[in-house]
Design a protein around this motif. Structure first.
Motif, PDB file in Angstrom:
ATOM      1  N   THR A   1      57.526  36.110  55.747  1.00 43.08           N
ATOM      2  CA  THR A   1      57.521  34.861  54.976  1.00 43.08           C
ATOM      3  C   THR A   1      56.939  33.690  55.761  1.00 43.08           C
ATOM      4  N   THR A   2      56.886  33.794  57.082  1.00 45.10           N
ATOM      5  CA  THR A   2      56.272  32.756  57.917  1.00 45.10           C
ATOM      6  C   THR A   2      54.821  32.514  57.516  1.00 45.10           C
ATOM      7  N   TYR A   3      54.156  33.564  57.029  1.00 46.36           N
ATOM      8  CA  TYR A   3      52.725  33.486  56.723  1.00 46.36           C
ATOM      9  C   TYR A   3      52.445  33.216  55.251  1.00 46.36           C
ATOM     10  N   PHE A   4      53.493  33.177  54.421  1.00 46.27           N
ATOM     11  CA  PHE A   4      53.297  32.979  52.989  1.00 46.27           C
ATOM     12  C   PHE A   4      53.108  31.508  52.669  1.00 46.27           C
ATOM     13  N   GLU A   5      52.225  31.246  51.734  1.00 43.91           N
ATOM     14  CA  GLU A   5      51.962  29.900  51.248  1.00 43.91           C
ATOM     15  C   GLU A   5      52.047  29.935  49.727  1.00 43.91           C
ATOM     16  N   PRO A   6      52.152  28.786  49.080  1.00 44.26           N
ATOM     17  CA  PRO A   6      52.220  28.771  47.615  1.00 44.26           C
ATOM     18  C   PRO A   6      50.992  29.427  46.980  1.00 44.26           C
ATOM     19  N   GLY A   7      51.230  30.066  45.827  1.00 47.33           N
ATOM     20  CA  GLY A   7      50.129  30.654  45.065  1.00 47.33           C
ATOM     21  C   GLY A   7      49.691  32.017  45.554  1.00 47.33           C
ATOM     22  N   LEU A   8      50.617  32.853  46.016  1.00 50.69           N
ATOM     23  CA  LEU A   8      50.242  34.187  46.508  1.00 50.69           C
ATOM     24  C   LEU A   8      49.657  35.041  45.387  1.00 50.69           C
ATOM     25  N   VAL A   9      48.518  35.655  45.684  1.00 48.54           N
ATOM     26  CA  VAL A   9      47.823  36.516  44.725  1.00 48.54           C
ATOM     27  C   VAL A   9      47.304  37.747  45.459  1.00 48.54           C
ATOM     28  N   VAL A  10      47.471  38.916  44.824  1.00 47.74           N
ATOM     29  CA  VAL A  10      46.858  40.147  45.333  1.00 47.74           C
ATOM     30  C   VAL A  10      45.782  40.549  44.339  1.00 47.74           C
ATOM     31  N   ASN A  11      44.575  40.726  44.856  1.00 47.60           N
ATOM     32  CA  ASN A  11      43.433  41.092  44.034  1.00 47.60           C
ATOM     33  C   ASN A  11      42.847  42.393  44.572  1.00 47.60           C
ATOM     34  N   ALA A  12      42.049  43.063  43.766  1.00 52.87           N
ATOM     35  CA  ALA A  12      41.386  44.293  44.219  1.00 52.87           C
ATOM     36  C   ALA A  12      39.915  44.238  43.837  1.00 52.87           C
ATOM     37  N   ARG A  13      39.103  44.667  44.776  1.00 52.40           N
ATOM     38  CA  ARG A  13      37.673  44.829  44.511  1.00 52.40           C
ATOM     39  C   ARG A  13      37.256  46.131  45.192  1.00 52.40           C
ATOM     40  N   ASN A  14      36.731  47.056  44.397  1.00 50.25           N
ATOM     41  CA  ASN A  14      36.340  48.377  44.919  1.00 50.25           C
ATOM     42  C   ASN A  14      37.499  49.040  45.666  1.00 50.25           C
ATOM     43  N   SER A  15      38.699  48.960  45.100  1.00 45.90           N
ATOM     44  CA  SER A  15      39.919  49.558  45.656  1.00 45.90           C
ATOM     45  C   SER A  15      40.366  48.938  46.976  1.00 45.90           C
ATOM     46  N   THR A  16      39.769  47.820  47.384  1.00 44.33           N
ATOM     47  CA  THR A  16      40.214  47.099  48.577  1.00 44.33           C
ATOM     48  C   THR A  16      41.045  45.913  48.116  1.00 44.33           C
ATOM     49  N   LEU A  17      42.252  45.804  48.661  1.00 40.18           N
ATOM     50  CA  LEU A  17      43.149  44.732  48.262  1.00 40.18           C
ATOM     51  C   LEU A  17      42.987  43.515  49.159  1.00 40.18           C
ATOM     52  N   SER A  18      43.140  42.347  48.558  1.00 37.70           N
ATOM     53  CA  SER A  18      43.142  41.111  49.336  1.00 37.70           C
ATOM     54  C   SER A  18      44.364  40.289  48.943  1.00 37.70           C
ATOM     55  N   LEU A  19      44.932  39.614  49.947  1.00 31.74           N
ATOM     56  CA  LEU A  19      46.059  38.711  49.741  1.00 31.74           C
ATOM     57  C   LEU A  19      45.559  37.304  49.986  1.00 31.74           C
ATOM     58  N   SER A  20      45.778  36.441  49.008  1.00 33.02           N
ATOM     59  CA  SER A  20      45.347  35.060  49.170  1.00 33.02           C
ATOM     60  C   SER A  20      46.422  34.117  48.663  1.00 33.02           C
ATOM     61  N   SER A  21      46.235  32.848  48.962  1.00 33.99           N
ATOM     62  CA  SER A  21      47.145  31.803  48.502  1.00 33.99           C
ATOM     63  C   SER A  21      46.300  30.646  47.996  1.00 33.99           C
ATOM     64  N   ASP A  22      46.965  29.555  47.631  1.00 31.21           N
ATOM     65  CA  ASP A  22      46.228  28.382  47.159  1.00 31.21           C
ATOM     66  C   ASP A  22      45.252  27.864  48.214  1.00 31.21           C
ATOM     67  N   SER A  23      45.536  28.138  49.500  1.00 35.22           N
ATOM     68  CA  SER A  23      44.670  27.606  50.559  1.00 35.22           C
ATOM     69  C   SER A  23      43.602  28.589  51.033  1.00 35.22           C
ATOM     70  N   GLY A  24      43.519  29.774  50.439  1.00 37.45           N
ATOM     71  CA  GLY A  24      42.459  30.709  50.802  1.00 37.45           C
ATOM     72  C   GLY A  24      42.954  32.116  51.072  1.00 37.45           C
TER      73      GLY A  24
END
Length: 117
Positions: A83-106
């Protein structure tokens, strides 16, 4: 009172995670992949905090006791260390079966993995 942690898991990302699930493995944790825990495949301290992974478990891990609200209906947990690394707006997306974790700040991690433990 701790604020609930919420994460938006896009439909494509849900498919990638669910591909690692089976009737015995229904618990999902969002864990660091930096050598700091038993699920991490990376070693050493130089990676601290720069990688995340989803791990599918057959039973709950008491160290991962923070329930994460999500729109994908997953039984999803994390631990205080993450949780130290979590920021508001967490989103997990997938492109070509590769997952990315992002937040409101990038992007937090552009190359997440999913594994069954």
């Amino acid at each position: 009172m701790v604020e609930p942690i919420s994460i938006n898991i896009k439909p494509e990302a849900k498919k990638v995670i669910e591909a690692k699930m089976d009737p015995e493995h229904q618990i999902v944790i969002l864990a660091l992949d930096d050598g700091s825990n038993k699920y991490s495949k990376k070693g050493g301290n130089c990676a601290i905090g720069n990688g995340f992974q989803f791990v599918v478990l057959s039973q709950k891990d008491p160290k991962y006791d923070i329930k994460m609200e999500n729109n994908a209906g997953l039984d999803l947990y994390t631990s205080p260390a993450e949780t130290t690394y979590f920021e508001p707006g967490l989103v997990v997306n997938a492109r070509n079966s590769t997952l990315s974790l992002s937040s409101d700040s990038g992007i937090i991690d552009g190359g997440m993995t999913v594994s069954q433990y």
